[in-house]
Motif scaffolding. Structure first.
Motif, PDB file in Angstrom:
ATOM      1  N   LEU A 134     -56.498 -35.812  -1.223  1.00  0.00           N
ATOM      2  CA  LEU A 134     -55.849 -37.003  -1.794  1.00  0.00           C
ATOM      3  C   LEU A 134     -56.537 -38.303  -1.401  1.00  0.00           C
ATOM      4  O   LEU A 134     -56.264 -39.348  -1.986  1.00  0.00           O
ATOM      5  CB  LEU A 134     -54.375 -37.032  -1.397  1.00  0.00           C
ATOM      6  N   MET A 135     -57.445 -38.235  -0.395  1.00  0.00           N
ATOM      7  CA  MET A 135     -58.229 -39.434  -0.060  1.00  0.00           C
ATOM      8  C   MET A 135     -59.473 -39.517  -0.943  1.00  0.00           C
ATOM      9  O   MET A 135     -60.255 -40.440  -0.813  1.00  0.00           O
ATOM     10  CB  MET A 135     -58.665 -39.406   1.406  1.00  0.00           C
ATOM     11  N   PHE A 136     -59.656 -38.537  -1.776  1.00  0.00           N
ATOM     12  CA  PHE A 136     -60.839 -38.419  -2.641  1.00  0.00           C
ATOM     13  C   PHE A 136     -62.110 -38.385  -1.766  1.00  0.00           C
ATOM     14  O   PHE A 136     -62.027 -38.265  -0.559  1.00  0.00           O
ATOM     15  CB  PHE A 136     -60.867 -39.549  -3.670  1.00  0.00           C
ATOM     16  N   ARG A 137     -63.267 -38.480  -2.383  1.00  0.00           N
ATOM     17  CA  ARG A 137     -64.489 -38.246  -1.609  1.00  0.00           C
ATOM     18  C   ARG A 137     -64.839 -39.390  -0.649  1.00  0.00           C
ATOM     19  O   ARG A 137     -65.489 -39.185   0.354  1.00  0.00           O
ATOM     20  CB  ARG A 137     -65.654 -37.970  -2.551  1.00  0.00           C
ATOM     21  N   GLY A 138     -64.377 -40.600  -0.983  1.00  0.00           N
ATOM     22  CA  GLY A 138     -64.698 -41.744  -0.113  1.00  0.00           C
ATOM     23  C   GLY A 138     -63.804 -41.862   1.105  1.00  0.00           C
ATOM     24  O   GLY A 138     -64.023 -42.712   1.959  1.00  0.00           O
ATOM     25  N   HIS A 139     -62.797 -40.961   1.221  1.00  0.00           N
ATOM     26  CA  HIS A 139     -61.844 -41.015   2.335  1.00  0.00           C
ATOM     27  C   HIS A 139     -61.251 -42.397   2.514  1.00  0.00           C
ATOM     28  O   HIS A 139     -61.067 -42.868   3.639  1.00  0.00           O
ATOM     29  CB  HIS A 139     -62.485 -40.542   3.644  1.00  0.00           C
ATOM     30  N   HIS A 140     -60.975 -43.058   1.386  1.00  0.00           N
ATOM     31  CA  HIS A 140     -60.366 -44.371   1.491  1.00  0.00           C
ATOM     32  C   HIS A 140     -58.852 -44.242   1.460  1.00  0.00           C
ATOM     33  O   HIS A 140     -58.301 -43.557   0.603  1.00  0.00           O
ATOM     34  CB  HIS A 140     -60.831 -45.271   0.340  1.00  0.00           C
ATOM     35  N   ALA A 141     -58.204 -44.886   2.408  1.00  0.00           N
ATOM     36  CA  ALA A 141     -56.740 -44.882   2.421  1.00  0.00           C
ATOM     37  C   ALA A 141     -56.247 -45.945   3.385  1.00  0.00           C
ATOM     38  O   ALA A 141     -56.981 -46.371   4.275  1.00  0.00           O
ATOM     39  CB  ALA A 141     -56.199 -43.519   2.866  1.00  0.00           C
ATOM     40  N   ASN A 142     -55.030 -46.397   3.188  1.00  0.00           N
ATOM     41  CA  ASN A 142     -54.333 -47.093   4.265  1.00  0.00           C
ATOM     42  C   ASN A 142     -52.886 -46.634   4.255  1.00  0.00           C
ATOM     43  O   ASN A 142     -52.328 -46.308   3.208  1.00  0.00           O
ATOM     44  CB  ASN A 142     -54.502 -48.621   4.217  1.00  0.00           C
ATOM     45  N   LEU A 143     -52.345 -46.539   5.475  1.00  0.00           N
ATOM     46  CA  LEU A 143     -51.026 -45.941   5.653  1.00  0.00           C
ATOM     47  C   LEU A 143     -50.183 -46.829   6.554  1.00  0.00           C
ATOM     48  O   LEU A 143     -50.719 -47.497   7.440  1.00  0.00           O
ATOM     49  CB  LEU A 143     -51.131 -44.581   6.351  1.00  0.00           C
ATOM     50  N   SER A 144     -48.873 -46.788   6.338  1.00  0.00           N
ATOM     51  CA  SER A 144     -47.987 -47.517   7.240  1.00  0.00           C
ATOM     52  C   SER A 144     -46.660 -46.784   7.373  1.00  0.00           C
ATOM     53  O   SER A 144     -46.321 -45.924   6.554  1.00  0.00           O
ATOM     54  CB  SER A 144     -47.740 -48.944   6.729  1.00  0.00           C
ATOM     55  N   ALA A 145     -45.944 -47.132   8.466  1.00  0.00           N
ATOM     56  CA  ALA A 145     -44.600 -46.584   8.701  1.00  0.00           C
ATOM     57  C   ALA A 145     -43.698 -47.734   9.108  1.00  0.00           C
ATOM     58  O   ALA A 145     -44.125 -48.635   9.833  1.00  0.00           O
ATOM     59  CB  ALA A 145     -44.645 -45.547   9.818  1.00  0.00           C
ATOM     60  N   ARG A 146     -42.456 -47.687   8.638  1.00  0.00           N
ATOM     61  CA  ARG A 146     -41.510 -48.727   9.056  1.00  0.00           C
ATOM     62  C   ARG A 146     -41.075 -48.449  10.495  1.00  0.00           C
ATOM     63  O   ARG A 146     -40.729 -47.318  10.838  1.00  0.00           O
ATOM     64  CB  ARG A 146     -40.283 -48.735   8.141  1.00  0.00           C
ATOM     65  N   LEU A 147     -41.081 -49.516  11.323  1.00  0.00           N
ATOM     66  CA  LEU A 147     -40.610 -49.385  12.703  1.00  0.00           C
ATOM     67  C   LEU A 147     -39.176 -49.894  12.831  1.00  0.00           C
ATOM     68  O   LEU A 147     -38.380 -49.344  13.579  1.00  0.00           O
ATOM     69  CB  LEU A 147     -41.518 -50.180  13.657  1.00  0.00           C
ATOM     70  N   SER A 148     -38.876 -50.982  12.103  1.00  0.00           N
ATOM     71  CA  SER A 148     -37.527 -51.561  12.144  1.00  0.00           C
ATOM     72  C   SER A 148     -37.319 -52.278  10.828  1.00  0.00           C
ATOM     73  O   SER A 148     -38.168 -52.220   9.936  1.00  0.00           O
ATOM     74  CB  SER A 148     -37.411 -52.560  13.308  1.00  0.00           C
ATOM     75  N   ALA A 149     -36.198 -53.001  10.723  1.00  0.00           N
ATOM     76  CA  ALA A 149     -35.907 -53.695   9.467  1.00  0.00           C
ATOM     77  C   ALA A 149     -37.057 -54.626   9.072  1.00  0.00           C
ATOM     78  O   ALA A 149     -37.360 -54.777   7.897  1.00  0.00           O
ATOM     79  CB  ALA A 149     -34.606 -54.479   9.598  1.00  0.00           C
ATOM     80  N   ASP A 150     -37.716 -55.243  10.071  1.00  0.00           N
ATOM     81  CA  ASP A 150     -38.747 -56.223   9.711  1.00  0.00           C
ATOM     82  C   ASP A 150     -40.084 -56.018  10.424  1.00  0.00           C
ATOM     83  O   ASP A 150     -40.864 -56.958  10.578  1.00  0.00           O
ATOM     84  CB  ASP A 150     -38.222 -57.647   9.933  1.00  0.00           C
ATOM     85  N   THR A 151     -40.357 -54.801  10.879  1.00  0.00           N
ATOM     86  CA  THR A 151     -41.696 -54.519  11.445  1.00  0.00           C
ATOM     87  C   THR A 151     -42.220 -53.189  10.915  1.00  0.00           C
ATOM     88  O   THR A 151     -41.450 -52.298  10.555  1.00  0.00           O
ATOM     89  CB  THR A 151     -41.679 -54.437  12.995  1.00  0.00           C
TER      90      THR A 151
END
Ligand SMILES: [Zn+2]
Length: 219
Positions: free
Chosen positions: A22-39
């Motif tokens: 799913l990153m395709f051949r260039g391995h490009h991605a950015n990911l995030s996770a919510r820590l709290s309501a505003d972080t």
């Protein structure tokens, strides 16, 4: 979610994205996770295919970096993630990639229709829309994402015209599953178009799926 747990989940999610192509051949991605309501915890740039403990920054959803240095190439995508957390309270994980089949639709400026039942099980009941092109992370691009996420409750991803996909779900792991299912849908639709094209699900399909899910949850 605490920071350590979020790091662990994002590292595992990135491995899953890489291994499933799913990153395709260039391995490009950015990911995030919510820590709290505003972080949120977000990848800070560099090699996303092999994340480690040092690959993340803690960022407020107004865009302020609280902890960790964000690389300049990554700073421009902060708002792309932050804005979705601001308008979708239930979102716990966001992933941007150039998933190879979903991105075909982004290049063709064609929404991905809801014709693949597994996609509905992630609550996707509306076509995944195409956000008009503007430079990645620009105000215009982010504004387009925000409008789509706010006004279409039945979407859990958007296609970034001429670029890729942004998916948002309850957690990073679930978002990866959703992205995988969306990319499957895109690949299957492209193949269906070789033999006469995809056909719509019945109007009541989503309601029926929800009823079945509720029945199983009870038993
Ligand atoms: Zn990209």
């Amino acid at each position: 979610m605490d920071v350590q747990q979020a790091k662990k989940e994002l590292i595992e999610t990135a491995v899953a994205l890489r291994e499933t192509g799913l990153m395709f051949r260039g391995h490009h991605a950015n990911l995030s996770a919510r820590l709290s309501a505003d972080t949120m915890l977000m990848t800070r740039g560099g090699n996303v295919a092999n994340l480690d403990e040092d690959s993340f920054a803690v960022i407020r959803t107004d865009g302020t970096v609280l902890e960790g240095e964000v690389m300049p190439t990554q700073a421009e995508i902060i708002q792309m993630h932050a804005a979705v957390y601001r308008v979708r309270e239930a979102v716990g994980g966001i992933i941007h990639t150039h998933a190879p089949h979903a991105t075909v639709f982004a290049l063709a400026h064609e929404p991905i229709p809801v014709v693949y039942e597994p996609l509905m099980r992630f609550g996707v009941t509306e076509p995944t829309p195409v956000i008009p092109w503007a430079p990645r992370g620009s105000d215009a691009s982010v504004q387009g994402i925000v409008e789509a996420a706010k006004s279409n409750s039945g979407i859990s991803a958007v296609l970034l015209a001429n670029h890729g996909v942004l998916a948002f779900g309850k957690s990073p792991a679930e978002t990866a599953q959703l992205l995988a299912t969306l990319d499957e849908a895109a690949e299957l639709i492209l193949n269906a178009r070789l033999i006469g094209g995809e056909k719509p699900l019945p109007d009541k399909a989503f309601q029926q799926i929800q009823e079945r899910q509720r029945a199983f949850a009870k038993s």
